[in-house]
Design an enzyme around this catalytic site. Structure first.
Site, short mmCIF file in Angstrom:
data_model
loop_
_atom_site.label_atom_id
_atom_site.label_comp_id
_atom_site.label_asym_id
_atom_site.label_seq_id
_atom_site.Cartn_x
_atom_site.Cartn_y
_atom_site.Cartn_z
N TRP A 367 0.82 -1.20 0.00
CA TRP A 367 0.00 0.00 0.00
C TRP A 367 0.86 1.26 0.00
O TRP A 367 0.35 2.36 -0.23
CB TRP A 367 -0.95 0.01 1.20
CG TRP A 367 -0.26 0.24 2.54
CD1 TRP A 367 0.83 -0.39 3.03
CD2 TRP A 367 -0.66 1.18 3.53
NE1 TRP A 367 1.14 0.08 4.28
CE2 TRP A 367 0.25 1.04 4.62
CE3 TRP A 367 -1.70 2.11 3.64
CZ2 TRP A 367 0.14 1.81 5.78
CZ3 TRP A 367 -1.79 2.86 4.79
CH2 TRP A 367 -0.88 2.71 5.84
N ASP A 368 2.16 1.11 0.29
CA ASP A 368 3.06 2.26 0.30
C ASP A 368 2.93 3.08 -0.98
O ASP A 368 2.99 4.31 -0.96
CB ASP A 368 4.51 1.77 0.41
CG ASP A 368 4.76 0.86 1.60
OD1 ASP A 368 3.88 0.03 1.90
OD2 ASP A 368 5.84 0.95 2.21
N GLU A 497 0.49 -2.79 12.81
CA GLU A 497 0.70 -4.24 12.83
C GLU A 497 0.96 -4.78 14.23
O GLU A 497 1.20 -5.98 14.40
CB GLU A 497 1.84 -4.60 11.88
CG GLU A 497 1.48 -4.29 10.43
CD GLU A 497 2.64 -4.50 9.48
OE1 GLU A 497 3.76 -4.77 9.96
OE2 GLU A 497 2.42 -4.39 8.26
N GLN A 611 2.52 2.37 14.65
CA GLN A 611 2.65 3.48 13.71
C GLN A 611 1.32 4.21 13.60
O GLN A 611 0.33 3.83 14.20
CB GLN A 611 3.04 2.94 12.34
CG GLN A 611 1.98 2.05 11.71
CD GLN A 611 2.49 1.24 10.55
OE1 GLN A 611 3.07 0.19 10.75
NE2 GLN A 611 2.27 1.72 9.33
#
Length: 779
Positions: A367-368, A497, A611
Site C-alpha cells: 500500500w506504500d 501491525e 505506527q
C-alpha cells in the site's frame, strides 16, 4: 530509530558525495548510489565487481516485475494461504569493467587510493566515480567512470569508463564482463522467513561474445520467466589486441591498449535488458541485438541528453526548494529522486517498498505506493501516477479471484503484498487481514481522478476499480444490532501491525466508508457525463440496480468506536481493554524489533501502536473532523504510538501542521527527511524506504503548506518553519500548474500555465484567471 547520528555525507543541495572510501560502509552505499528508471534497477556497486561476502555487499541488478516463485512451506496450512512465493530476481550483472596495468590488476582495496570521490548527481540522474590509484609498483592511473539508467528508453543503461596513465606509458587492459552466475541474498535481506529463492534460480540458456558485443539469455527455474541482456562497446581509439570468451555462466571481452602517459582512453559500455513479460522468449535476443545496434548508433551522449532532459522535466514540477537549510534540502531531493527513478512506467509494473534498490521485502508492492508515493505524482507527474494505477487495474481480475478465496461472491480484494497481482503474504494476521489495501487502492484512483479531472480515465478504469472494491466492503461486515444497527467490520488489521485481527479498526472503517461513497459518486458522474461508459460498466460487472443504494446505506451507517470520557475515536473496539504499554519493561536493544523478540500474543495485548493508524485516517480526511477533534485525537495517539515503522512520523507531522502544533510538525519532518540518507534505522543496506521518502514531500505540501481537497477544491493553510527563509514548490491541479512561494512575510501563488484555478486559503476563496496571474497575502 536513532535520529542523533552524525551525517554520513557532506551537505550539498543537488549531490550526495562519498568523499572517501570506507569499505565497512559499502553495503549501505550500494543503496545510496543505486540507479533505476522504473524498469532496470542497479545497485551502486563498484565497476570492478569485488566479491564481498553477504554481510558487506550485494551485487544487485533487477528488472521490475521479473520474479521467481517457490512452493511455500508451512508448518500448518489453512485454506486460502498463498501457496507460491514471489521474489524479485537478481539478474545478470553487466556493469563489470576491470582495469589491468601492465599485467597488474587494479584493486582499490590494495595499493594507494587518493582523491577518491563518488557522487550521485541528482539533477542529471547519474553516478560519477573518480580517483587516482597508485599500484604497488608505483604506477599511477587516473580513473573516472560514469553510469546512468536511461529514462528515455526503459531497456537501456550506459557507462563511460575513462583511464589516464599519470606517470608511465605501457599496456592498459580493459576487461568487460557479463556475469550470469547470480543469486539472491535471501537469507540476509529477509532472514526471518523460509521464503526463497535460495541458491541459483536464474539459469543461463545461452551466452555469446565477439569483439564488440556480448549477450545472455536466462530462465527462472520455477516461474519460467525469462530475461535477456547484452552490452556493446565503443572505444575512443582502436585497441592493440582484443580477446573474448563466453562459457556457461559468463562472457567477457578484453581490450589491450598501448597507452601513453597523460593520454586518456575511454570505453563506453552500452547495455540493454528485456524480459519475457514484454515479449515472447524467442524474440528477446533478437530484440537485444537490434536495440544494441540502435543504442550504439545513438551513442552515449545522445542518450544521456535525452535522459537529462527528462530529469529536468521531473524537477521542474516535483522539486521543493528550501531556503536556509541545505541538509534538509539535500534530504528532500534525495528522497524525491529515489521514488521518481524507482516507479514503474509501463503500466504493467508497480513500485516496490524498496523500489529497485535492493532485495528487501522480496521486491513486493504494498500500500506504500498508493498512500505515500502516488499522491506525490498525482500533483506533480500525473502521467507517472496513471502508469502506477494502470498496473493495479491490470491485476483486477486476480483481485477478483482473491475475493472469491476469501469468501466474497462478488467484488475484488487486492493483495497485501505482491508482484504479479496474487497474494504473496504468508502470515495472514499482518498480511491478508489488512483489508484496508482495498480502500487504499480505491483512494489512489479517486485522488487521481479528482485532482486531474480525467473523466476518461474514470470511465475506462477507475470506476470499475471503485465499484469492485466497494462490493467487498458491502459484504465483509454487517449491520450489528449490538451497535445500534451500525455497520461493523470485524477481524481485520489496520496499518498498525501491533494490533492484529481486531474489530472495527478506525482507519479501515473510515477508508471503507469513503471507498463506498466514491463508488456511488463515480457511477453518478458516469451516468451524467458518460452515459455510454456507464451502461458498458454496469453490463461488464453485472451491477445489480440495488447495489449503489446498499453501498450508500453501508457508508452512512459505518461504525466508529468512540471513548466518551476522552472524546477520542478508538483505534478499534478493544483498544482500551488492552494493558497499558510499559516501555521500561523492554530492554532498549529490543524496543524497535518487537516481533523479533516477543511472541505476537504478547504484543497484541498491549495498548500501544506501532505506527500512525487512526491518525492517518484523520490526516487524509481532516475536513470531516473539527480542529478540536483532531487535536484531542492527536494528543491521545501521541502517547501510545511507538513509531516503529518508517511510515509513521511523516503522517503525525502532517496532522501536527493541520492543528497548529508546529514544533512537533518540524521535529517529525526532520526525522523523516534524512531517515535514509543518514540511515536512522540501520537497515538502508537492504533498500530505500520509499513510503517515508514520499512522505517528506507530503510533509511540506500537505503539512506546512496545508494543501487538502475540500469538495474537490484545493485549500491551503500556510506555515513556514522558523529556521527557514522560504520554501517553494509547484503542484498540478487539473491542467493548471501552480507555483507556490512561502516566505516569512507571506505567501504567493502564481498560475504558471493552464486554465483558471479557484482555491482556498484557510477558507478564503481566491481565483487565478490567466497565465502569470498571482495572489499574495501576508502570513
Amino acid at each position: 530509530m536513532d535520529t542523533n547520528k552524525t551525517p554520513i555525507y557532506p551537505f550539498e543541495p543537488w549531490n550526495v558525495t562519498e568523499d572517501h572510501l570506507d569499505l565497512a560502509m559499502n553495503y549501505r552505499n550500494e543503496t545510496t548510489f543505486a540507479l533505476s528508471n522504473g524498469y532496470i534497477g542497479t545497485r551502486g556497486t563498484h565497476e570492478e565487481a569485488y566479491d564481498f561476502d553477504e554481510q558487506h555487499g550485494l551485487e544487485g541488478n533487477f528488472l521490475n516485475g521479473l520474479y521467481e516463485q517457490e512452493h511455500v512451506r508451512y508448518g500448518e496450512w489453512n485454506f486460502g494461504f498463498p501457496t507460491e512465493s514471489q521474489t524479485i530476481l537478481n539478474v545478470p550483472n553487466c556493469k563489470t569493467i576491470r582495469l589491468v596495468i601492465d599485467g597488474e590488476p587494479m584493486d582499490i582495496r590494495t595499493g594507494t587510493l587518493q582523491n577518491y570521490r563518488r557522487t550521485l548527481d541528482m539533477k542529471h540522474g547519474q553516478v560519477v566515480r573518480s580517483f587516482e590509484w597508485i599500484s604497488p609498483n608505483g604506477k599511477t592511473v587516473r580513473v573516472e567512470n560514469i553510469r546512468f539508467v536511461s529514462l528515455a528508453h526503459k531497456n537501456r543503461m550506459a557507462q563511460r569508463y575513462s583511464v589516464t596513465p599519470v606517470n608511465f606509458s605501457g599496456t592498459l587492459t580493459l576487461h568487460s564482463a557479463l556475469d550470469a552466475d547470480v543469486e539472491n541474498h535471501t537469507r540476509t535481506t529477509n532472514p526471518l522467513v523460509d521464503y526463497g529463492p535460495f541458491g541459483r534460480h536464474l539459469l543461463p540458456d545461452a551466452l555469446t561474445a565477439d569483439d564488440k558485443t556480448m549477450t545472455c539469455q536466462s530462465t527462472a527455474v520455477n516461474s519460467k520467466l525469462a530475461m535477456a541482456c547484452g552490452s556493446v562497446h565503443l572505444l575512443s581509439e582502436a585497441a592493440a589486441a582484443t580477446r573474448h570468451q563466453a562459457n556457461d555462466v559468463d562472457a567477457w571481452i578484453e581490450y589491450d591498449f598501448a597507452a601513453k602517459q597523460g593520454h586518456t582512453i575511454t570505453l563506453e559500455k552500452l547495455t540493454v535488458y528485456t524480459d519475457s513479460l514484454d515479449m515472447d522468449k524467442d524474440a528477446m535476443l533478437p530484440f537485444v541485438n537490434e536495440e544494441l545496434t540502435a543504442f550504439a548508433a545513438d551513442g552515449y551522449d545522445k542518450e544521456f541528453a535525452a535522459h537529462a532532459a527528462l530529469m529536468e522535466h521531473f524537477w521542474e514540477t516535483a522539486d521543493i526548494r528550501v531556503d536556509g537549510d541545505v541538509p534538509l534540502q539535500q534530504g528532500l531531493r534525495f528522497n524525491l529522486y529515489h521514488i521518481m527513478q524507482a516507479s514503474g512506467r509501463d503500466g504493467r509494473t508497480g513500485m516496490g517498498a524498496k523500489g529497485l534498490s535492493g532485495e528487501g521485502y522480496e521486491g513486493h508492492y504494498f500500500w506504500d505506493t498508493e498512500m505515500y508515493v502516488l499522491p506525490v505524482f498525482v500533483y506533480t507527474q500525473p502521467e507517472l501516477a496513471r502508469s502506477l494505477l494502470d498496473y493495479r487495474y491490470s491485476t483486477l481480475d486476480k483481485a477478483r479471484d482473491r475475493a472469491r478465496v476469501l469468501g466474497h461472491p462478488i467484488g475484488a480484494l487486492y493483495p497485501w503484498r505482491t508482484i504479479n497481482g496474487e497474494e504473496a503474504s504468508t502470515y495472514f494476521p499482518l498480511g491478508t487481514a489488512q483489508y484496508h489495501i482495498n480502500a487504499d487502492v480505491a483512494y489512489a484512483f479517486q485522488l487521481y481522478v479528482t485532482v486531474t479531472n480525467d473523466i476518461d480515465y474514470l470511465a475506462d478504469k477507475a470506476a470499475e476499480v471503485l465499484c469492485e472494491t466497494a462490493r467487498v466492503w458491502a459484504d465483509v461486515g454487517c449491520f450489528a444490532e449490538c451497535r445500534g444497527g451500525k455497520y461493523c467490520i470485524c477481524s481485520v488489521t489496520g496499518p498498525d501491525e501491533y494490533n492484529a485481527i481486531v474489530d472495527n479498526n478506525f482507519y479501515t472503517n473510515l477508508m471503507a466508508q469513503q471507498n463506498l461513497y466514491a463508488a456511488v459518486n463515480a457511477l453518478e458522474t458516469l451516468k451524467e457525463q458518460r452515459p455510454d461508459a456507464y451502461q458498458k460498466l454496469i453490463e461488464k460487472i453485472q451491477l445489480d440496480p440495488d447495489e449503489p443504494a446498499l453501498w450508500k446505506k453501508t457508508a452512512d451507517a459505518m461504525y466508529f468506536a468512540y471513548d466518551e470520557k476522552r472524546q477520542v475515536y478508538l483505534q478499534d473496539d478493544g483498544f482500551m481493554l488492552r494493558k497499558p504499554w510499559d516501555d521500561s519493561r523492554i530492554p532498549p536493544e529490543k524496543r524497535h524489533l518487537l516481533y523479533e523478540n516477543y511472541h505476537p500474543l504478547f504484543i497484541y495485548r498491549q495498548r500501544m501502536s506501532k505506527q500512525a493508524d487512526a491518525i492517518m485516517g484523520m490526516m487524509l480526511y481532516s475536513a470531516l473532523f473539527t480542529d478540536e477533534e483532531l487535536l484531542r485525537n492527536y494528543d491521545f495517539y501521541q502517547t501510545v504510538t511507538l513509531h516503529h515503522s518508517s511510515l509513521s512520523t511523516c503522517i503525525f507531522g502532517i496532522l501536527a501542521s493541520r492543528i497548529g502544533r508546529h514544533e512537533d510538525a518540524y521535529t517529525y519532518f526532520a526525522q523523516s527527511a534524512r531517515m535514509d540518507l543518514d540511515d536512522y534505522h540501520d537497515n538502508f543496506y537492504a533498500g530505500i524506504h520509499a513510503a517515508n521518502m514520499a512522505g517528506t514531500w507530503q510533509s511540506i505540501v500537505f503539512g506546512f503548506a496545508g494543501l487538502r481537497l475540500v469538495n474537490g477544491v484545493p485549500e491551503f493553510k500556510f506555515y513556514i518553519p522558523e529556521a527557514w527563509n522560504g520554501y517553494h514548490f509547484t503542484v498540478k491541479i487539473k491542467e493548471s500548474v501552480l507555483a507556490v512561494d512561502v516566505l516569512p512575510d507571506g505567501w504567493t501563488i502564481t498560475l504558471q500555465s493552464g486554465d483558471a484555478v479557484n482555491f482556498l486559503v484557510e477558507g478564503k476563496p481566491y481565483e487565478l484567471t490567466e497565465k502569470g496571474a498571482t495572489c499574495h497575502e501576508a502570513l
